[in-house]
Design an enzyme around this catalytic site. Structure first.
Site, PDB file in Angstrom:
ATOM      1  N   GLY A  11      -8.630  13.251   3.151  1.00 24.18           N
ATOM      2  CA  GLY A  11      -7.824  12.963   1.806  1.00 24.18           C
ATOM      3  C   GLY A  11      -8.773  11.855   1.090  1.00 24.18           C
ATOM      4  O   GLY A  11      -9.280  11.038   1.878  1.00 24.18           O
ATOM      5  N   ARG A  72     -11.601  19.482   4.044  1.00 24.99           N
ATOM      6  CA  ARG A  72     -10.631  19.820   5.617  1.00 24.99           C
ATOM      7  C   ARG A  72     -11.647  20.982   6.067  1.00 24.99           C
ATOM      8  O   ARG A  72     -11.986  21.944   5.326  1.00 24.99           O
ATOM      9  CB  ARG A  72      -9.492  19.984   5.472  1.00 24.99           C
ATOM     10  CG  ARG A  72      -8.663  18.843   4.754  1.00 24.99           C
ATOM     11  CD  ARG A  72      -7.169  18.503   5.110  1.00 24.99           C
ATOM     12  NE  ARG A  72      -6.748  17.643   4.061  1.00 24.99           N
ATOM     13  CZ  ARG A  72      -6.394  16.478   4.124  1.00 24.99           C
ATOM     14  NH1 ARG A  72      -6.922  15.741   5.280  1.00 24.99           N
ATOM     15  NH2 ARG A  72      -6.014  15.681   3.171  1.00 24.99           N
ATOM     16  N   ASP A 103      -7.970   9.077  10.245  1.00 26.30           N
ATOM     17  CA  ASP A 103      -7.900   9.136  11.393  1.00 26.30           C
ATOM     18  C   ASP A 103      -8.346  10.636  12.082  1.00 26.30           C
ATOM     19  O   ASP A 103      -9.210  10.657  13.096  1.00 26.30           O
ATOM     20  CB  ASP A 103      -6.887   8.705  12.633  1.00 26.30           C
ATOM     21  CG  ASP A 103      -5.853   9.760  12.183  1.00 26.30           C
ATOM     22  OD1 ASP A 103      -5.719  10.118  11.050  1.00 26.30           O
ATOM     23  OD2 ASP A 103      -5.090   9.992  13.334  1.00 26.30           O
ATOM     24  N   SER A 105     -10.894  12.466  10.533  1.00 24.92           N
ATOM     25  CA  SER A 105     -12.348  12.551  10.335  1.00 24.92           C
ATOM     26  C   SER A 105     -12.707  11.532  11.479  1.00 24.92           C
ATOM     27  O   SER A 105     -14.104  11.860  11.884  1.00 24.92           O
ATOM     28  CB  SER A 105     -12.523  11.736   8.937  1.00 24.92           C
ATOM     29  OG  SER A 105     -11.859  12.299   7.836  1.00 24.92           O
ATOM     30  N   THR A 125      -8.447   5.844   3.509  1.00 32.41           N
ATOM     31  CA  THR A 125      -7.256   6.436   2.973  1.00 32.41           C
ATOM     32  C   THR A 125      -6.196   5.499   2.427  1.00 32.41           C
ATOM     33  O   THR A 125      -6.139   4.383   2.888  1.00 32.41           O
ATOM     34  CB  THR A 125      -6.761   7.002   4.484  1.00 32.41           C
ATOM     35  OG1 THR A 125      -5.246   7.352   4.188  1.00 32.41           O
ATOM     36  CG2 THR A 125      -6.738   5.923   5.589  1.00 32.41           C
ATOM     37  N   ASP A 127      -2.983   5.676   2.944  1.00 31.36           N
ATOM     38  CA  ASP A 127      -2.017   5.333   3.883  1.00 31.36           C
ATOM     39  C   ASP A 127      -1.713   4.134   4.500  1.00 31.36           C
ATOM     40  O   ASP A 127      -0.958   3.677   4.977  1.00 31.36           O
ATOM     41  CB  ASP A 127      -1.556   6.433   4.683  1.00 31.36           C
ATOM     42  CG  ASP A 127      -1.366   7.758   4.027  1.00 31.36           C
ATOM     43  OD1 ASP A 127      -0.928   7.833   2.814  1.00 31.36           O
ATOM     44  OD2 ASP A 127      -1.693   8.817   4.663  1.00 31.36           O
ATOM     45  N   ASP A 129      -3.008   3.682   7.493  1.00 28.19           N
ATOM     46  CA  ASP A 129      -2.252   3.863   8.750  1.00 28.19           C
ATOM     47  C   ASP A 129      -3.211   4.098   9.819  1.00 28.19           C
ATOM     48  O   ASP A 129      -3.219   4.737  10.923  1.00 28.19           O
ATOM     49  CB  ASP A 129      -1.651   5.280   8.726  1.00 28.19           C
ATOM     50  CG  ASP A 129      -2.586   6.250   8.204  1.00 28.19           C
ATOM     51  OD1 ASP A 129      -3.861   6.210   7.991  1.00 28.19           O
ATOM     52  OD2 ASP A 129      -2.192   7.656   8.420  1.00 28.19           O
ATOM     53  N   GLY A 170       2.941   8.858   2.084  1.00 26.04           N
ATOM     54  CA  GLY A 170       3.146   8.055   3.395  1.00 26.04           C
ATOM     55  C   GLY A 170       3.737   9.114   4.347  1.00 26.04           C
ATOM     56  O   GLY A 170       5.101   8.996   4.350  1.00 26.04           O
ATOM     57  N   ARG A 171       3.196   9.901   5.026  1.00 31.66           N
ATOM     58  CA  ARG A 171       3.859  11.046   5.768  1.00 31.66           C
ATOM     59  C   ARG A 171       4.136  10.224   7.186  1.00 31.66           C
ATOM     60  O   ARG A 171       5.319  10.381   7.737  1.00 31.66           O
ATOM     61  CB  ARG A 171       2.645  12.177   6.153  1.00 31.66           C
ATOM     62  CG  ARG A 171       2.711  13.113   5.192  1.00 31.66           C
ATOM     63  CD  ARG A 171       1.694  13.788   5.345  1.00 31.66           C
ATOM     64  NE  ARG A 171       0.264  13.171   5.104  1.00 31.66           N
ATOM     65  CZ  ARG A 171      -0.891  13.410   5.515  1.00 31.66           C
ATOM     66  NH1 ARG A 171      -1.171  14.762   5.978  1.00 31.66           N
ATOM     67  NH2 ARG A 171      -1.998  12.769   5.368  1.00 31.66           N
ATOM     68  N   ALA A 186      12.320  -3.679  -5.027  1.00 30.84           N
ATOM     69  CA  ALA A 186      13.237  -2.603  -4.792  1.00 30.84           C
ATOM     70  C   ALA A 186      14.303  -3.223  -3.985  1.00 30.84           C
ATOM     71  O   ALA A 186      14.372  -4.012  -3.056  1.00 30.84           O
ATOM     72  CB  ALA A 186      12.564  -1.359  -4.079  1.00 30.84           C
ATOM     73  N   LYS A 213      24.269  -6.464 -11.872  1.00 27.30           N
ATOM     74  CA  LYS A 213      22.881  -5.767 -11.858  1.00 27.30           C
ATOM     75  C   LYS A 213      23.001  -4.562 -12.581  1.00 27.30           C
ATOM     76  O   LYS A 213      23.636  -3.604 -12.529  1.00 27.30           O
ATOM     77  CB  LYS A 213      22.411  -5.479 -10.360  1.00 27.30           C
ATOM     78  CG  LYS A 213      21.645  -6.466  -9.584  1.00 27.30           C
ATOM     79  CD  LYS A 213      21.419  -6.003  -8.334  1.00 27.30           C
ATOM     80  CE  LYS A 213      20.204  -5.229  -8.250  1.00 27.30           C
ATOM     81  NZ  LYS A 213      18.889  -5.952  -8.432  1.00 27.30           N
ATOM     82  N   LYS A 214      21.901  -4.412 -13.525  1.00 29.70           N
ATOM     83  CA  LYS A 214      21.917  -3.262 -14.428  1.00 29.70           C
ATOM     84  C   LYS A 214      21.033  -2.030 -13.907  1.00 29.70           C
ATOM     85  O   LYS A 214      21.152  -0.858 -14.483  1.00 29.70           O
ATOM     86  CB  LYS A 214      21.114  -3.908 -15.824  1.00 29.70           C
ATOM     87  CG  LYS A 214      21.793  -4.803 -16.455  1.00 29.70           C
ATOM     88  CD  LYS A 214      21.571  -4.882 -17.904  1.00 29.70           C
ATOM     89  CE  LYS A 214      22.527  -5.591 -18.643  1.00 29.70           C
ATOM     90  NZ  LYS A 214      22.466  -7.287 -18.086  1.00 29.70           N
ATOM     91  N   ILE A 250      -0.992  10.864  -8.380  1.00 32.99           N
ATOM     92  CA  ILE A 250      -1.552   9.620  -8.934  1.00 32.99           C
ATOM     93  C   ILE A 250      -1.735   8.616  -8.171  1.00 32.99           C
ATOM     94  O   ILE A 250      -2.614   7.794  -8.621  1.00 32.99           O
ATOM     95  CB  ILE A 250      -0.571   9.247 -10.378  1.00 32.99           C
ATOM     96  CG1 ILE A 250       0.697   8.735  -9.755  1.00 32.99           C
ATOM     97  CG2 ILE A 250      -0.392  10.258 -11.369  1.00 32.99           C
ATOM     98  CD1 ILE A 250       1.358   7.631 -10.715  1.00 32.99           C
ATOM     99  N   GLN A 251      -1.091   8.754  -7.141  1.00 30.33           N
ATOM    100  CA  GLN A 251      -1.344   7.308  -6.199  1.00 30.33           C
ATOM    101  C   GLN A 251      -2.646   7.496  -5.477  1.00 30.33           C
ATOM    102  O   GLN A 251      -3.051   6.640  -4.817  1.00 30.33           O
ATOM    103  CB  GLN A 251      -0.263   7.663  -5.026  1.00 30.33           C
ATOM    104  CG  GLN A 251       1.097   7.295  -5.474  1.00 30.33           C
ATOM    105  CD  GLN A 251       1.917   7.699  -4.548  1.00 30.33           C
ATOM    106  OE1 GLN A 251       2.667   6.915  -3.703  1.00 30.33           O
ATOM    107  NE2 GLN A 251       2.555   8.991  -4.652  1.00 30.33           N
TER     108      GLN A 251
END
Ligand code: ATP
Length: 319
Positions: A11, A72, A103, A105, A125, A127, A129, A170-171, A186, A213-214, A250-251
């Site tokens: 990726g 890939r 990983d 790769s 990456t 992620d 990770d 984020g798998r 959040a 809280k709205k 977009i990430q």
């Protein structure tokens, strides 16, 4: 070592270009010749290899994606594919390879090293990770993209007094969700590394509502379930109507942040130093703001750990 190659694989991630630039410039600075391998391991097998000069990497430090493109390649998982790759490298007189990717790769890079061809891995990456580094190239940019979206969604959530569920990438790793959730304030963060309690989420949402809280923001890592699936479960448990926003690709795009560019430059530089020392089979990373390297086998033995203290903190701050 006189000639080295560089490729990006798996990726794509913002900052890969900054890493390519660092690899090429540092190598040329030390008198090496550099060859770019296009389309990851696929291009390696098929000889999509071109010499890169100082100017080839001009004006790319700030650009998302990867000028070497990525792919890939299932064939590369076989020893036959790997040997074909080595033949191509030898045909160009290349003696060492820098692989920028995740990983999967790294597994390809380790296979080449085990066959006698030295490779260095650079973690690229969004992620975050990969064991052996606290940060991967692209994570900070993706995080800022998510935060930008969360802030905007918060504006509309608060105008309409709505609860929003935001699905982020984020798998297997919850870093992006966790960091974005903490930085974006959040109310709830759902990550693959920990279970969640719908009763607890319900209690928090009601408590927030009671104190006026709205809006509420819930961040879900895609590896746990989709945002829509979570909205359905929440509706079953609370009868609450929500809006879902799936941030998607977009990430993965955008101009890399300063932090990612600096990280990419430092890691790219270290990769070349290691090849100049005739070392291979290593992945570079950053730990406690120092550039470090670890054996691929060490990295594959470990599992990436999300910072559960940070997860606890996010809960403490969102009461
Ligand atoms: P990301 O997780 O960001 O998508 P990644 O590098 O983990 O990045 P993968 O698709 O897992 O992405 O791997 C990229 C490529 O690496 C694969 O297409 C394949 O060519 C090669 N590769 C993956 N696993 C192995 C393996 N076990 N042996 C040899 N090569 C591999």
């Amino acid at each position: 070592m006189k000639r080295i190659g560089v490729l990006t694989s798996g990726g794509d991630a913002p900052g890969m270009n900054s890493a390519i630039r660092a690899v090429v410039r540092k190598a040329i600075y030390h008198g090496l010749e550099v060859f770019g391998i296009y389309q990851g391991y696929n291009g390696l097998i098929n000889g999509m290899i071109k010499k890169l000069e100082l100017g080839s990497v001009g004006d790319i430090i700030h650009r998302g994606g990867t000028i070497l493109r990525s792919a890939r390649c299932a064939e590369f998982k076989t020893q036959e594919g790997q040997k074909q790759g080595i033949e191509q490298l030898k045909a160009f007189g290349i003696e060492g390879l820098v692989v920028i990717g995740g990983d999967g790769s790294y597994r390809g890079a380790k296979a080449l090293t085990d066959l006698g061809f030295p490779c260095i891995g650079i973690p690229g990456t969004i992620d975050n990770d990969i064991p052996g580094t606290e940060f991967t190239i692209g994570f900070d940019t993706a995080l800022n993209t998510v935060i930008d979206a969360v802030d905007k969604i918060r504006d509309t959530a608060s105008s309409h007094e709505r609860t929003f569920i935001i699905e982020v990438m984020g798998r297997g790793a919850g870093d992006l969700a966790l960091w974005a959730g903490l930085a974006g304030g959040a109310e709830t963060i759902i990550i693959p590394e920990d279970s969640y309690s719908m009763d607890d989420i319900k209690r928090r949402l009601l408590k927030g509502h009671e104190r006026g809280k709205k809006h509420s923001i819930i961040i879900v890592a895609e590896g746990v379930m989709s945002g829509n699936e979570f909205a359905q479960k929440l509706k079953e448990a609370t009868n609450m109507e929500t809006r879902v926003s799936v941030l998607g690709h977009i990430q993965r795009g955008g101009s890399p942040t300063a932090a990612d560019r600096v990280l990419a430059s430092r890691l790219g530089s270290r990769a070349i130093e290691l090849l100049l020392e005739n070392r291979g089979g290593l992945a570079v990373g950053i730990e406690k703001n120092k550039i470090v390297e670890h054996d691929f086998s060490e990295i594959f033995r470990e599992n990436h750990q999300v910072d559960l203290n940070m997860y606890k903190l996010s809960k403490e701050l969102s009461i």
